[in-house]
Design a protein around this motif. Structure first.
Motif: not given
Length: 104
Positions: A1-9, A61-64, A89-93, A95-98
């Motif tokens: 999830m790109p940070p640019a689309v996360c805009c709702t507080p 990313g991973d919020i917690a 939701c994880r990447n193949p390696d 790490s947490v994608n979103f």
């Protein structure tokens, strides 16, 4: 999830096991930006009861990172919802994608 689309507080309060007083312990209180998807739908829970989910909040990313089970509440637009399901939701390696929180 790109940070640019996360805009709702929003505010996420993550809770854990019950404390000595019987109330859930607050593990983290986070003020974040999310991508809110308002999509009401119905599902059966583990006890075969019909529940209505109100929507999904997506976070970059991973919020917690230190918390395995995501449970608690999500406050958005002056309204509070209970987190029904939290997914990292994880990447193949590994790490947490979103992070996805489904609320009711």
């Amino acid at each position: 999830m790109p940070p640019a689309v996360c805009c709702t507080p929003c505010t996420v309060v993550l809770t854990g096991a019950e404390g000595e007083d019987g109330a859930p312990q607050v593990l983290a209180e986070l003020s974040l930006a999310c991508n809110w998807q308002d999509k009401p739908r119905q599902e059966l829970d583990a006890e075969r009861r019909l529940i209505t989910l109100s929507g999904t909040a997506l976070f970059d990313g991973d919020i917690a990172p230190d918390i395995e089970i995501l449970a608690g509440t999500l406050t958005l637009y002056g309204r509070s919802w209970v987190i029904y399901r939290g997914t990292k939701c994880r990447n193949p390696d590994g790490s947490v994608n979103f992070t996805r929180l489904e609320v009711r």
